[in-house]
Design a protein around this motif. Structure first.
Motif, PDB file in Angstrom:
ATOM      1  N   TRP A 125       0.960  -1.256   0.046  1.00 34.05           N
ATOM      2  CA  TRP A 125       0.237   0.020   0.051  1.00 34.05           C
ATOM      3  C   TRP A 125       0.881   1.308   0.220  1.00 34.05           C
ATOM      4  O   TRP A 125       0.249   2.364  -0.504  1.00 34.05           O
ATOM      5  N   GLU A 126       1.943   1.291   0.594  1.00 38.42           N
ATOM      6  CA  GLU A 126       2.989   2.320   0.560  1.00 38.42           C
ATOM      7  C   GLU A 126       3.415   2.617  -0.877  1.00 38.42           C
ATOM      8  O   GLU A 126       3.647   3.973  -1.380  1.00 38.42           O
ATOM      9  N   THR A 127       3.640   1.540  -1.711  1.00 42.01           N
ATOM     10  CA  THR A 127       4.183   1.563  -3.014  1.00 42.01           C
ATOM     11  C   THR A 127       2.908   2.283  -3.691  1.00 42.01           C
ATOM     12  O   THR A 127       3.191   3.018  -4.610  1.00 42.01           O
ATOM     13  N   ALA A 128       1.854   1.697  -3.575  1.00 43.16           N
ATOM     14  CA  ALA A 128       0.523   2.222  -4.454  1.00 43.16           C
ATOM     15  C   ALA A 128       0.396   3.813  -4.043  1.00 43.16           C
ATOM     16  O   ALA A 128       0.098   4.491  -4.958  1.00 43.16           O
ATOM     17  N   PHE A 129       0.739   4.068  -2.844  1.00 43.30           N
ATOM     18  CA  PHE A 129       0.512   5.407  -2.551  1.00 43.30           C
ATOM     19  C   PHE A 129       1.815   6.342  -3.248  1.00 43.30           C
ATOM     20  O   PHE A 129       1.331   7.670  -3.931  1.00 43.30           O
TER      21      PHE A 129
END
Lengths: 162, 199
Positions: A125-129
């Motif tokens: 989810w951090e990469t997606a952000f």
């Protein structure tokens, strides 16, 4: 008369037209020319050559000026329109950046919430952000590259003189 | 005398600043005026460089388009014509290089292969123009054709376009000493060729 004197006179005559000479040299040259017919002939040849060069004229197509003025006006209009478009693009970029910064904490929490509820690892989810954050910049880069290529194709060149 | 000179220099500076301001605004009226003002000098210079009337006329248009596009780069430290001729020269060289990827001198020299050099002559003028042109004008055209390209260019800039030595150096992107030596060589060749023509 000493040949060096003639040589000096010749050099001064050429220098007179090319870069100018000192008043003292000019006086000397005038005095020499007054008494030397050979150098007078060369001075006349110089004058004739330069007069001929200055008299060189060409005839251009009479409509050339009008056509050029029309082309320049058209291009000026295009450039103005481009400028307006670019200004709008920059304003929207700036607004987008401000909104992005302001909304970053909210978006972060939203991604975190989705990550928790979907039981995703933090990395995902951090990469997606990060990708979400880079999306507008990527879109602008693609748009700018496309515009540059279009301009180069239209003008037929990419490098310009200073 | 000094006052007159000072007034002249001041008015020149004022004019170049006005031009720079107008160019930055891309003022179409100013550009119209400039195009009209240089309608003879610029094609003559381009003709000298390319030796081809049609090419010179195309380059005349392209030069003004380039002036418009690069208008923000004009430095009022230089007279406008210095910048204008510099742009025209770059365009001419770019064009000739596209046609003939050889040395610059070979590109600009007469007698090289490629686009035929069509120096102005009586055939392209009206009968009235042909009669008015006179023998001397014909001679100089013939002589210019025979001069080395680099010498021809600096002679034209110095004696037809009245640029000073530093301005010529700026246009041709060469040191001042090179410009001077090209001018001396050019003058000598010009004088010799004219004498030959007269014989």
């Amino acid at each position: 008369m000493n040949p060096d004197v003639h040589q000096r006179a010749c050099q001064l005559m050429d220098a007179l037209h090319v870069e100018g000479i000192l008043p003292v040299d000019r006086q000397w040259l005038e005095a020499h020319l007054a008494e030397c017919s050979t150098c007078q002939g060369r001075a006349r040849a110089n004058e004739r050559a330069l007069q001929a060069l200055r008299s060189n004229t060409i005839s251009i197509a009479p409509e050339l000026v009008g056509i050029t003025q029309a082309r320049v006006r058209l291009r000026a209009r295009e450039l103005r329109e481009n400028q307006v478009r670019m200004r709008a693009l920059w304003i929207s970029c700036a607004l987008s950046w401000v909104l992005g910064v302001a909304s970053a904490p909210l978006v972060w929490h939203a991604f975190q919430w989705v990550g928790l509820h979907a039981a995703l690892p933090n990395m995902i989810w951090e990469t997606a952000f990060a990708l979400w954050w880079l999306l507008p910049a990527g879109a602008v880069a693609v748009l700018a590259a496309w515009q540059q290529r279009r301009a180069a194709n239209r003008d037929g060149y990419t490098t310009l003189p200073h | 005398m000094e006052n007159i000179l000072c007034l002249y220099v001041n008015s020149m500076e004022l004019e170049t600043r006005e031009i720079a301001r107008g160019l930055r605004r891309r003022d179409p009226d100013l550009l119209d005026e400039l195009i009209g003002r240089y309608q003879f000098r610029l094609p003559r210079y381009l003709w000298t460089l390319t030796g081809n009337r049609a090419v010179a006329e195309d380059l005349f248009q392209e030069t003004w388009i380039r002036v418009l596009e690069k208008s923000h780069l004009y430095n009022p430290q230089w007279r406008f014509e210095t910048w204008l001729f510099s742009i025209a020269r770059n365009l001419a060289i770019d064009l000739l290089r596209q046609r003939q990827p050889e040395s610059l001198d070979a590109l600009l020299n007469p007698g090289s292969e490629g686009a035929p050099r069509e120096w102005p002559d009586c055939e392209s003028a009206t009968p009235f123009e042909a009669a008015a042109a006179g023998e001397q004008a014909e001679n100089i055209k013939h002589v210019l054709r025979r001069l080395p390209a680099e010498a021809r260019e600096v002679l034209v800039l110095r004696f037809q376009e009245d640029l000073d030595l530093s301005e010529i150096a700026e246009v041709v992107k060469a040191p001042l000493s090179t410009v001077k030596s090209r001018l001396y060589r050019g003058m000598e060749a010009l004088r010799d060729f004219l004498e030959e023509e007269a014989v």
